[in-house]
Scaffold this active site. Structure first.
Site, short mmCIF file in Angstrom:
data_model
loop_
_atom_site.label_atom_id
_atom_site.label_comp_id
_atom_site.label_asym_id
_atom_site.label_seq_id
_atom_site.Cartn_x
_atom_site.Cartn_y
_atom_site.Cartn_z
CG LEU A 208 -1.97 -1.05 1.39
CD1 LEU A 208 -2.60 -0.95 2.77
CD2 LEU A 208 -3.02 -0.93 0.30
CG HIS A 209 2.47 3.34 -3.11
ND1 HIS A 209 2.07 2.23 -3.81
CD2 HIS A 209 2.63 4.32 -4.02
CE1 HIS A 209 2.00 2.51 -5.09
NE2 HIS A 209 2.32 3.78 -5.25
NE ARG A 210 -1.55 3.69 -7.12
CZ ARG A 210 -0.75 4.30 -7.96
NH1 ARG A 210 -0.62 5.63 -7.91
NH2 ARG A 210 -0.05 3.63 -8.86
NE ARG A 243 1.45 8.79 0.24
CZ ARG A 243 1.64 9.96 -0.29
NH1 ARG A 243 2.78 10.24 -0.86
NH2 ARG A 243 0.70 10.89 -0.24
CG ASP A 282 -1.88 1.17 -3.09
OD1 ASP A 282 -0.71 0.77 -3.31
OD2 ASP A 282 -2.15 1.94 -2.15
#
Length: 364
Positions: A208-210, A243, A282
């Protein structure tokens, strides 16, 4: 022909490697093609980048522009100033850019203003989501490029709709898949395999990073809680993007089957993907790899610039609402996940096709 190759972020390395290999093969056949590899330094982690060069057989870049950090505008400006100086000192006939990162956009603009042809590898893909910086990078690059190397017929159609002439569109396949197929025998079992007691087909990989998924702590917690419940006790391996790490620290989520790790090398990460029960992500690029590896993939986005991974491959676009996950887990555990296929020309020979076309365009 003198060609300058641009790499700026982690995915670019996988896309560039097959092109370099194909150029070197052409050189052995006597072709007058010479390349200069430029690392813009947009994303630069010494250990991670150097491991990529070694693992993927990429030679050390001829120059590193060291233009990471700052806001998107500052980074774009830094890359442009430094790349212009690079081209003044080392003129090129062609600048080849890949993907959709800031470096792709910045170096394309600089080259065109110096009247140097730009070729875009992975051209024509669109999410039509203007909140994504990558979409802006793609659209601007494709608006000024001279030749377009595409991964799918959907990308070809997107370019035609925007008025690109047919003789400038080259459907060649996917260089990411060249690297995946070439490196598959070298995939390396990571230490987490034994630490988490993993077994083939009995664990999940999560990335996950968005911003839509990780920037709001409550949303991130809800997603993770839903994934943990849906996994039914199977291990979840979660290499944590920097992030995401910041927000995870304050959530305090702890469960015996969620294993958070540092980012992994290409060979280690894809070993995990290859043998996973499913991947939850994502990311865009990972959906291409799961399609070719025939691994079920749940994508937590509302749109995708790689629709062929959904229409042809093993990917399902679930959106960012956590309530969409439980039915997907049910289908997976009930053996009802769709059987995917591999898109046309994702065959490991894309780099060769690209270089053959470049040779025809610029060496005749």
């Amino acid at each position: 022909m003198k060609i300058t190759l641009i790499a700026g972020a982690r995915p670019n390395f996988m896309k560039i490697a097959p092109i370099i290999e194909a150029i070197e093969q052409q050189q052995k056949k006597g072709s007058n093609i010479h390349y200069r590899l430029i690392h813009t330094g947009q994303h630069y982690d010494k250990n991670m980048s150097e491991s990529f060069f070694v693992q993927l057989g990429i030679p050390e870049p001829h120059a590193n522009l060291e233009s990471g950090g700052g806001t998107q505008a500052e980074q774009t400006a830094n890359i442009m100033v430094r790349f212009e100086k690079e081209l003044f000192e080392h003129p090129a006939d062609v600048v080849l850019v890949v993907g959709d990162v800031t470096s792709t956009l910045a170096c394309s603009i600089v080259a065109k203003k110096l009247n140097i042809d730009v070729v875009h590898v992975e051209a024509g893909i669109r999410s039509y989501d203007m909140s994504m910086p990558e979409e802006i990078n793609r659209m601007v690059t494709d608006a000024i490029a001279d030749h377009f190397f595409t991964t799918s017929d959907v990308a070809n159609q997107n370019l035609r709709k925007s008025g690109v002439a047919e003789d400038r569109i080259h459907f060649v396949g996917n260089t990411m898949i060249d690297t995946l197929l070439r490196q598959s025998p070298n995939f390396k079992q990571p230490s987490i395999w034994d630490d988490a007691g993993l077994k083939k087909g009995e664990y999940f990989v999560l990335t996950l990073h968005r911003p839509a998924n990780v920037d709001a702590e409550q949303k991130l917690k809800e997603l993770l809680d839903t994934i943990i419940e849906g996994a039914k006790g199977l291990p979840i391996i979660f290499p944590v993007h920097p992030r995401t790490a910041k927000n995870l620290q304050s959530l305090g989520i702890q469960t015996h089957h969620l294993f958070m790790t540092d980012p992994m090398s290409y060979l280690e990460f894809n070993y995990l993907v290859k043998y996973a029960k499913a991947v939850i992500t994502d990311s865009g690029g990972i959906t291409e790899e799961t399609t070719v590896l025939n691994v079920p993939c749940m994508t937590l986005r509302n749109n995708t610039e790689r629709p062929e991974t959904v229409t042809i491959g093993t990917n399902e676009l679930l959106g960012t609402d956590p309530s969409n996950l439980p039915p997907a887990f049910d289908r997976l555990f009930n053996g009802e996940w769709k059987k995917g296929d591999i898109p046309e020309l994702w065959d490991g020979k894309t780099g060769e096709r690209i270089v053959t076309i470049l040779d025809q365009l610029y060496n005749n």
